[in-house]
Design a protein around this motif. Structure first.
Motif, PDB file in Angstrom:
ATOM      1  N   VAL A 140      -3.680  12.428  -0.211  1.00  0.00           N
ATOM      2  CA  VAL A 140      -3.250  11.275   0.464  1.00  0.00           C
ATOM      3  C   VAL A 140      -2.797  11.746   2.010  1.00  0.00           C
ATOM      4  O   VAL A 140      -2.909  10.992   2.816  1.00  0.00           O
ATOM      5  CB  VAL A 140      -1.968  10.636  -0.077  1.00  0.00           C
ATOM      6  CG1 VAL A 140      -1.236   9.814   0.644  1.00  0.00           C
ATOM      7  CG2 VAL A 140      -2.548  10.230  -1.481  1.00  0.00           C
ATOM      8  N   SER A 143      -5.589  12.047   4.422  1.00  0.00           N
ATOM      9  CA  SER A 143      -5.996  10.668   4.611  1.00  0.00           C
ATOM     10  C   SER A 143      -5.079  10.042   5.775  1.00  0.00           C
ATOM     11  O   SER A 143      -5.637   9.262   6.645  1.00  0.00           O
ATOM     12  CB  SER A 143      -6.198   9.865   3.539  1.00  0.00           C
ATOM     13  OG  SER A 143      -7.176  10.816   2.556  1.00  0.00           O
ATOM     14  N   PHE A 144      -3.804  10.133   5.495  1.00  0.00           N
ATOM     15  CA  PHE A 144      -2.795   9.341   6.193  1.00  0.00           C
ATOM     16  C   PHE A 144      -2.883   9.989   7.604  1.00  0.00           C
ATOM     17  O   PHE A 144      -2.877   9.194   8.720  1.00  0.00           O
ATOM     18  CB  PHE A 144      -1.415   9.619   5.673  1.00  0.00           C
ATOM     19  CG  PHE A 144      -0.183   9.268   6.364  1.00  0.00           C
ATOM     20  CD1 PHE A 144       0.065   8.016   6.345  1.00  0.00           C
ATOM     21  CD2 PHE A 144       0.430   9.958   7.094  1.00  0.00           C
ATOM     22  CE1 PHE A 144       1.188   7.606   7.074  1.00  0.00           C
ATOM     23  CE2 PHE A 144       1.630   9.776   7.917  1.00  0.00           C
ATOM     24  CZ  PHE A 144       2.040   8.398   7.890  1.00  0.00           C
ATOM     25  N   GLY A 147      -7.115   9.985   9.108  1.00  0.00           N
ATOM     26  CA  GLY A 147      -7.217   8.443   9.054  1.00  0.00           C
ATOM     27  C   GLY A 147      -6.790   7.695  10.211  1.00  0.00           C
ATOM     28  O   GLY A 147      -7.521   6.769  10.442  1.00  0.00           O
ATOM     29  N   ASN A 160     -13.294  11.809  -0.785  1.00  0.00           N
ATOM     30  CA  ASN A 160     -12.500  12.757  -1.766  1.00  0.00           C
ATOM     31  C   ASN A 160     -13.148  13.254  -2.843  1.00  0.00           C
ATOM     32  O   ASN A 160     -14.318  12.837  -3.382  1.00  0.00           O
ATOM     33  CB  ASN A 160     -11.398  11.705  -2.423  1.00  0.00           C
ATOM     34  CG  ASN A 160     -10.596  10.875  -1.262  1.00  0.00           C
ATOM     35  OD1 ASN A 160     -10.292  11.607  -0.294  1.00  0.00           O
ATOM     36  ND2 ASN A 160     -10.359   9.573  -1.427  1.00  0.00           N
ATOM     37  N   PHE A 186      -7.129   5.787  -5.773  1.00  0.00           N
ATOM     38  CA  PHE A 186      -6.755   5.593  -4.525  1.00  0.00           C
ATOM     39  C   PHE A 186      -7.811   5.693  -3.655  1.00  0.00           C
ATOM     40  O   PHE A 186      -7.937   4.896  -2.442  1.00  0.00           O
ATOM     41  CB  PHE A 186      -5.957   7.123  -4.313  1.00  0.00           C
ATOM     42  CG  PHE A 186      -5.525   7.399  -2.702  1.00  0.00           C
ATOM     43  CD1 PHE A 186      -4.525   6.625  -2.134  1.00  0.00           C
ATOM     44  CD2 PHE A 186      -6.348   8.225  -1.934  1.00  0.00           C
ATOM     45  CE1 PHE A 186      -4.195   6.465  -0.761  1.00  0.00           C
ATOM     46  CE2 PHE A 186      -5.882   8.343  -0.697  1.00  0.00           C
ATOM     47  CZ  PHE A 186      -4.978   7.531  -0.147  1.00  0.00           C
ATOM     48  N   THR A 187      -9.024   6.035  -3.940  1.00  0.00           N
ATOM     49  CA  THR A 187     -10.110   5.981  -3.168  1.00  0.00           C
ATOM     50  C   THR A 187     -10.408   4.602  -3.082  1.00  0.00           C
ATOM     51  O   THR A 187     -10.895   4.103  -2.158  1.00  0.00           O
ATOM     52  CB  THR A 187     -11.354   6.767  -3.821  1.00  0.00           C
ATOM     53  OG1 THR A 187     -11.203   8.195  -3.965  1.00  0.00           O
ATOM     54  CG2 THR A 187     -12.607   6.634  -3.218  1.00  0.00           C
ATOM     55  N   TRP A 189      -8.281   2.090  -3.561  1.00  0.00           N
ATOM     56  CA  TRP A 189      -7.686   1.192  -2.716  1.00  0.00           C
ATOM     57  C   TRP A 189      -7.577   1.439  -1.260  1.00  0.00           C
ATOM     58  O   TRP A 189      -7.727   0.544  -0.522  1.00  0.00           O
ATOM     59  CB  TRP A 189      -6.101   1.883  -3.192  1.00  0.00           C
ATOM     60  CG  TRP A 189      -5.023   1.089  -2.533  1.00  0.00           C
ATOM     61  CD1 TRP A 189      -4.395   0.179  -2.815  1.00  0.00           C
ATOM     62  CD2 TRP A 189      -4.237   1.640  -1.107  1.00  0.00           C
ATOM     63  NE1 TRP A 189      -3.566  -0.334  -1.890  1.00  0.00           N
ATOM     64  CE2 TRP A 189      -3.423   0.698  -0.805  1.00  0.00           C
ATOM     65  CE3 TRP A 189      -4.642   2.760  -0.407  1.00  0.00           C
ATOM     66  CZ2 TRP A 189      -2.707   0.822   0.228  1.00  0.00           C
ATOM     67  CZ3 TRP A 189      -3.637   2.814   0.764  1.00  0.00           C
ATOM     68  CH2 TRP A 189      -2.557   1.937   1.340  1.00  0.00           C
ATOM     69  N   LEU A 190      -8.103   2.768  -0.804  1.00  0.00           N
ATOM     70  CA  LEU A 190      -7.883   3.138   0.724  1.00  0.00           C
ATOM     71  C   LEU A 190      -9.125   2.473   1.209  1.00  0.00           C
ATOM     72  O   LEU A 190      -9.126   2.102   2.578  1.00  0.00           O
ATOM     73  CB  LEU A 190      -7.798   4.724   0.899  1.00  0.00           C
ATOM     74  CG  LEU A 190      -7.662   5.196   2.322  1.00  0.00           C
ATOM     75  CD1 LEU A 190      -6.297   4.626   2.749  1.00  0.00           C
ATOM     76  CD2 LEU A 190      -7.713   6.594   2.311  1.00  0.00           C
ATOM     77  N   TYR A 193      -8.439  -1.136   1.990  1.00  0.00           N
ATOM     78  CA  TYR A 193      -7.571  -1.111   2.993  1.00  0.00           C
ATOM     79  C   TYR A 193      -8.106  -0.900   4.496  1.00  0.00           C
ATOM     80  O   TYR A 193      -7.945  -1.635   5.320  1.00  0.00           O
ATOM     81  CB  TYR A 193      -6.376  -0.341   2.876  1.00  0.00           C
ATOM     82  CG  TYR A 193      -5.303  -0.307   3.815  1.00  0.00           C
ATOM     83  CD1 TYR A 193      -4.466  -1.271   3.686  1.00  0.00           C
ATOM     84  CD2 TYR A 193      -5.100   0.513   4.798  1.00  0.00           C
ATOM     85  CE1 TYR A 193      -3.401  -1.413   4.540  1.00  0.00           C
ATOM     86  CE2 TYR A 193      -4.045   0.447   5.791  1.00  0.00           C
ATOM     87  CZ  TYR A 193      -3.388  -0.585   5.696  1.00  0.00           C
ATOM     88  OH  TYR A 193      -2.206  -0.812   6.585  1.00  0.00           O
ATOM     89  N   LEU A 194      -9.179   0.152   4.480  1.00  0.00           N
ATOM     90  CA  LEU A 194      -9.474   0.687   5.632  1.00  0.00           C
ATOM     91  C   LEU A 194     -10.651  -0.267   6.111  1.00  0.00           C
ATOM     92  O   LEU A 194     -11.288   0.409   7.300  1.00  0.00           O
ATOM     93  CB  LEU A 194      -9.764   2.106   5.799  1.00  0.00           C
ATOM     94  CG  LEU A 194      -8.579   3.005   5.740  1.00  0.00           C
ATOM     95  CD1 LEU A 194      -8.982   4.505   5.708  1.00  0.00           C
ATOM     96  CD2 LEU A 194      -7.763   2.635   6.933  1.00  0.00           C
ATOM     97  N   VAL A 201     -14.364   4.715   2.461  1.00  0.00           N
ATOM     98  CA  VAL A 201     -13.805   5.985   1.591  1.00  0.00           C
ATOM     99  C   VAL A 201     -14.585   5.857   0.360  1.00  0.00           C
ATOM    100  O   VAL A 201     -14.638   4.776  -0.188  1.00  0.00           O
ATOM    101  CB  VAL A 201     -12.307   5.730   1.586  1.00  0.00           C
ATOM    102  CG1 VAL A 201     -11.628   6.729   0.757  1.00  0.00           C
ATOM    103  CG2 VAL A 201     -11.573   5.273   2.746  1.00  0.00           C
TER     104      VAL A 201
END
Length: 280
Positions: A140, A143-144, A147, A160, A186-187, A189-190, A193-194, A201
């Protein structure tokens, strides 16, 4: 299609390890300037020298990927020496022997202090928590931090490293399995989102590959396969362990916008058929 004006700069966490060192070296062969991140600078330097011996560019930055300040510090160094990240491989993580049980189901003896039995109820919860932390927040946080650069550039690829545990829980590795299941989620979700930022991702889920840690689990001191190894191979139709180089094709496909530009939010198993086999 790929923007040819974007710099080729890759950040690889866990780059001193067996799998991610191969990824880092292959990226360097393709002309990426590679930043190698990990806790052990000595291991990173070995990979760095291999890359430099090929006439390519690499730097090593000792980093605790589960610590935001440490990753921010690494980001500043990379930005100054190489530029903005366009590919991020989140490979840092792993398990700890102290977080593994040595039984596969509850045994009354684990409640009685029998030192020969290491079950869920006599695991060290601090170690359990640390495994979850490094495998989840260790993905995370990079990536934060990195990213943001990709989002600004409206371009980038994050990969990931998931696991067979991302699909179904394996025995003995409760903490690691819990964390890797989280990586798959999370993969996805991100990725969603991105997507508006042009950042893709995805995740690679290796089956059973040998590294410094797993060798101790799969082989005894005489080099003989343990019961665990025999069980794993018995559930792997190709009847062998994977080799690090066998992850490279998938990595290269996922980072290439010409061939995978519409691919985001997937977890790709590279497992010799493990997930396809019921074992029956």
């Amino acid at each position: 299609m790929k923007n040819s004006t974007v710099q080729k700069i890759a950040v690889v966490t866990g780059a001193g390890g067996t799998l991610c060192s191969e990824m880092a070296k292959d990226l360097a062969k393709q002309g990426y300037k590679v930043a190698l991140l990990g806790r052990s600078l000595d291991k990173l330097k070995i990979v760095e020298e291999e890359i430099k011996s090929m006439g390519q560019v690499a730097i090593s930055v000792s980093t605790d990927v589960s610590d935001e300040a440490s990753v921010i510090n690494a980001h500043a160094i990379i930005l100054k020496e190489l530029g903005s990240c366009t590919v991020l491989i989140n490979g840092a993580g792993g398990n700890q022997m102290e977080a593994l049980t040595n039984i596969t189901e509850f045994d009354d003896r684990e409640l009685d202090g029998d030192e020969a039995i290491k079950g869920f109820f006599n695991l060290n919860m601090d170690v359990f928590k640390s495994v979850i932390n490094v495998n989840t927040m260790g993905t995370v946080i990079p990536s934060f931090v990195f990213g943001k650069d990709m989002a600004k550039q409206k371009h980038g690829s994050i990969i990931n490293i998931a696991s067979m545990n991302s699909f179904r829980p394996l025995s003995k590795v409760g903490a690691y399995g819990m964390a890797k299941a989280g990586i798959a989620n999370f993969t996805q979700w991100l990725a969603a989102y991105l997507a508006p930022a042009g950042v893709r991702v995805n995740a690679i889920a290796p089956g059973f590959f040998l590294n410094d840690r797993s060798i101790k689990i799969m082989f005894d001191e005489n080099g003989n396969k343990t019961d665990r190894a025999i069980n794993v191979l018995g559930h792997t139709p190709m009847n062998r362990f994977g080799e690090a180089k066998e992850l490279i094709g998938c990595m290269n496909w996922l980072i290439d916008e010409n061939t995978a530009g519409f691919v985001t939010g997937i977890v790709v198993p590279i497992d010799g058929g493990f997930l396809a086999s019921s074992g029956v």
